[in-house]
Write a protein that holds these residues in place. Structure first.
Motif, PDB file in Angstrom:
ATOM      1  N   VAL A  68       0.800  -1.223   0.000  1.00 23.64           N
ATOM      2  CA  VAL A  68       0.000   0.000   0.000  1.00 23.64           C
ATOM      3  C   VAL A  68       0.834   1.275   0.000  1.00 23.64           C
ATOM      4  N   LEU A  69       2.077   1.226   0.504  1.00 25.85           N
ATOM      5  CA  LEU A  69       2.853   2.471   0.638  1.00 25.85           C
ATOM      6  C   LEU A  69       4.335   2.149   0.609  1.00 25.85           C
ATOM      7  N   TRP A  70       5.086   2.999  -0.078  1.00 27.30           N
ATOM      8  CA  TRP A  70       6.542   2.830  -0.129  1.00 27.30           C
ATOM      9  C   TRP A  70       7.196   4.167  -0.427  1.00 27.30           C
ATOM     10  N   LYS A  71       8.496   4.216  -0.199  1.00 25.84           N
ATOM     11  CA  LYS A  71       9.309   5.354  -0.585  1.00 25.84           C
ATOM     12  C   LYS A  71      10.130   4.966  -1.805  1.00 25.84           C
ATOM     13  N   ASP A  72      10.020   5.768  -2.862  1.00 26.59           N
ATOM     14  CA  ASP A  72      10.796   5.496  -4.066  1.00 26.59           C
ATOM     15  C   ASP A  72      12.284   5.653  -3.779  1.00 26.59           C
ATOM     16  N   VAL A  73      13.084   4.783  -4.377  1.00 20.64           N
ATOM     17  CA  VAL A  73      14.541   4.888  -4.335  1.00 20.64           C
ATOM     18  C   VAL A  73      14.992   5.413  -5.689  1.00 20.64           C
ATOM     19  N   VAL A  74      15.691   6.541  -5.693  1.00 15.51           N
ATOM     20  CA  VAL A  74      16.060   7.216  -6.935  1.00 15.51           C
ATOM     21  C   VAL A  74      17.525   6.952  -7.243  1.00 15.51           C
ATOM     22  N   VAL A  75      17.777   6.368  -8.402  1.00 19.97           N
ATOM     23  CA  VAL A  75      19.135   6.073  -8.844  1.00 19.97           C
ATOM     24  C   VAL A  75      19.901   7.366  -9.095  1.00 19.97           C
ATOM     25  N   GLY A  76      21.161   7.400  -8.668  1.00 19.66           N
ATOM     26  CA  GLY A  76      22.014   8.554  -8.900  1.00 19.66           C
ATOM     27  C   GLY A  76      21.831   9.675  -7.919  1.00 19.66           C
ATOM     28  N   GLN A  77      20.916   9.496  -6.944  1.00 18.83           N
ATOM     29  CA  GLN A  77      20.680  10.523  -5.951  1.00 18.83           C
ATOM     30  C   GLN A  77      20.801   9.944  -4.550  1.00 18.83           C
ATOM     31  N   VAL A  78      20.847  10.849  -3.564  1.00 15.30           N
ATOM     32  CA  VAL A  78      20.898  10.431  -2.175  1.00 15.30           C
ATOM     33  C   VAL A  78      19.478  10.139  -1.693  1.00 15.30           C
ATOM     34  N   ASN A  79      19.291   8.972  -1.100  1.00 16.07           N
ATOM     35  CA  ASN A  79      17.995   8.544  -0.588  1.00 16.07           C
ATOM     36  C   ASN A  79      18.022   8.478   0.933  1.00 16.07           C
ATOM     37  N   VAL A  80      16.823   8.487   1.516  1.00 19.14           N
ATOM     38  CA  VAL A  80      16.713   8.484   2.976  1.00 19.14           C
ATOM     39  C   VAL A  80      16.413   7.089   3.505  1.00 19.14           C
ATOM     40  N   VAL A  81      15.467   6.387   2.864  1.00 21.77           N
ATOM     41  CA  VAL A  81      15.079   5.062   3.342  1.00 21.77           C
ATOM     42  C   VAL A  81      14.838   4.140   2.145  1.00 21.77           C
ATOM     43  N   ASP A  82      14.927   2.851   2.412  1.00 21.07           N
ATOM     44  CA  ASP A  82      14.503   1.802   1.496  1.00 21.07           C
ATOM     45  C   ASP A  82      13.433   1.029   2.254  1.00 21.07           C
ATOM     46  N   ALA A  83      12.181   1.466   2.146  1.00 24.23           N
ATOM     47  CA  ALA A  83      11.138   0.935   3.019  1.00 24.23           C
ATOM     48  C   ALA A  83       9.788   0.914   2.324  1.00 24.23           C
ATOM     49  N   ALA A  84       8.960  -0.044   2.733  1.00 24.75           N
ATOM     50  CA  ALA A  84       7.599  -0.170   2.216  1.00 24.75           C
ATOM     51  C   ALA A  84       6.766  -0.914   3.242  1.00 24.75           C
ATOM     52  N   ILE A  85       5.428  -0.718   3.173  1.00 21.10           N
ATOM     53  CA  ILE A  85       4.522  -1.471   4.039  1.00 21.10           C
ATOM     54  C   ILE A  85       3.415  -2.106   3.199  1.00 21.10           C
ATOM     55  N   ALA A  86       2.897  -3.213   3.732  1.00 22.16           N
ATOM     56  CA  ALA A  86       1.790  -3.922   3.077  1.00 22.16           C
ATOM     57  C   ALA A  86       0.733  -4.231   4.124  1.00 22.16           C
ATOM     58  N   ARG A  87      -0.546  -4.024   3.752  1.00 23.20           N
ATOM     59  CA  ARG A  87      -1.657  -4.262   4.690  1.00 23.20           C
ATOM     60  C   ARG A  87      -1.917  -5.758   4.824  1.00 23.20           C
ATOM     61  N   ILE A  88      -1.953  -6.234   6.064  1.00 19.89           N
ATOM     62  CA  ILE A  88      -2.181  -7.644   6.350  1.00 19.89           C
ATOM     63  C   ILE A  88      -3.626  -8.007   6.033  1.00 19.89           C
ATOM     64  N   ARG A  89      -3.816  -9.113   5.329  1.00 20.70           N
ATOM     65  CA  ARG A  89      -5.168  -9.543   4.955  1.00 20.70           C
ATOM     66  C   ARG A  89      -5.954 -10.107   6.125  1.00 20.70           C
ATOM     67  N   ASP A  90      -5.268 -10.758   7.059  1.00 17.87           N
ATOM     68  CA  ASP A  90      -5.934 -11.353   8.222  1.00 17.87           C
ATOM     69  C   ASP A  90      -5.374 -10.732   9.492  1.00 17.87           C
ATOM     70  N   PRO A  91      -5.940  -9.586   9.908  1.00 12.20           N
ATOM     71  CA  PRO A  91      -5.388  -8.897  11.073  1.00 12.20           C
ATOM     72  C   PRO A  91      -5.740  -9.577  12.393  1.00 12.20           C
ATOM     73  N   GLU A  92      -6.532 -10.640  12.364  1.00 16.21           N
ATOM     74  CA  GLU A  92      -6.966 -11.296  13.598  1.00 16.21           C
ATOM     75  C   GLU A  92      -6.059 -12.447  14.004  1.00 16.21           C
ATOM     76  N   THR A 209      13.738   7.203  11.544  1.00 16.27           N
ATOM     77  CA  THR A 209      13.589   7.858  10.240  1.00 16.27           C
ATOM     78  C   THR A 209      12.543   7.148   9.396  1.00 16.27           C
ATOM     79  N   VAL A 210      12.575   5.820   9.379  1.00 12.27           N
ATOM     80  CA  VAL A 210      11.584   5.048   8.621  1.00 12.27           C
ATOM     81  C   VAL A 210      10.179   5.342   9.133  1.00 12.27           C
ATOM     82  N   PHE A 211      10.011   5.337  10.445  1.00 12.85           N
ATOM     83  CA  PHE A 211       8.684   5.586  11.019  1.00 12.85           C
ATOM     84  C   PHE A 211       8.207   7.004  10.703  1.00 12.85           C
TER      85      PHE A 211
END
Length: 219
Positions: A68-92, A209-211
């Protein structure tokens, strides 16, 4: 699912489930890993996340979450994070932030001091221990699709005599030995002396930083 298991995009290579998190802006429960673990490597918009990851399939895998959400990693530039999240289908299913052999992750902490003892659990090397060798390291270079990406404000961790991490451990969280998670592992590299490789090291982004970038809370 548990912290440290193998996951991947249904089209990608296996990495590690780092943490169970909540979002400040979206409902649900989420898994945190890297951009390069959870995104479709072909760029075709595939969002299904499987456990175990595609490299570790014996017969089949479960679709456990949706990107559902991520931070793009840009080639040739300085990046801050390499991170993404995915919504769990069974939260119970009672997902908890616990590292077998180490205990519960109770908080997101600041990076400890140099040479502090730390631990991580990952898909490839399991539970390993090491020490912080560097903080605030800039211009860490990572081979990326289309070139090289650079990352600033990195943590460097080493382990003796074993490796702290290896391929497939990407996405793991690094903790102090008191239950505080502080780092998000994204790559490995080498310490060199006079051009010769002398120590395999691991690089991570401060978890604070990721959070902040993804607006997350610990589940």
């Amino acid at each position: 699912m548990r912290v440290g298991v193998s996951i991947s995009n249904i089209k990608g290579a296996a990495g590690t489930l780092g943490l169970f998190v909540e979002s400040e802006e979206m409902d649900g429960q989420f898994i945190l890993s890297n951009n390069h673990v959870l995104l479709d490597p072909a760029g075709r918009g595939e969002c299904r996340i499987i456990q175990p990851g595609r490299n570790d399939l014996i017969k089949s895998a479960d679709v456990v979450a949706d990107l559902v959400l991520w931070k793009d990693v840009v080639v040739g530039q300085v990046n801050v994070v390499d991170a993404a999240i995915a919504r769990i289908r069974d939260p119970e299913s009672g997902h908890v932030n616990n590292i077998p052999g180490l205990g519960s992750i109770t908080q997101v902490s600041n990076v400890p001091g140099l040479f502090s003892g730390v631990a991580k659990i990952g898909r490839t090397t399991g539970l390993t221990y090491g020490r912080i060798l560097g903080k605030g390291i800039c211009a860490v270079s990572v081979a990326w699709d289309g070139g090289v990406a650079f990352f600033d404000d990195c943590i460097e961790v080493g382990a003796f005599p074993r490796k702290f991490s290896n391929g497939g451990d990407s996405g793991s969280v690094i903790c102090d030995l008191k239950g505080g998670a502080f780092g998000h592992l994204f790559c490995g590299g080498w310490r060199r002396r006079f051009g010769v490789r002398v120590l395999k090291v691991t690089y991570a982004t401060p978890l604070t930083t990721v959070f902040s970038e993804l607006k997350l809370r610990l589940l």
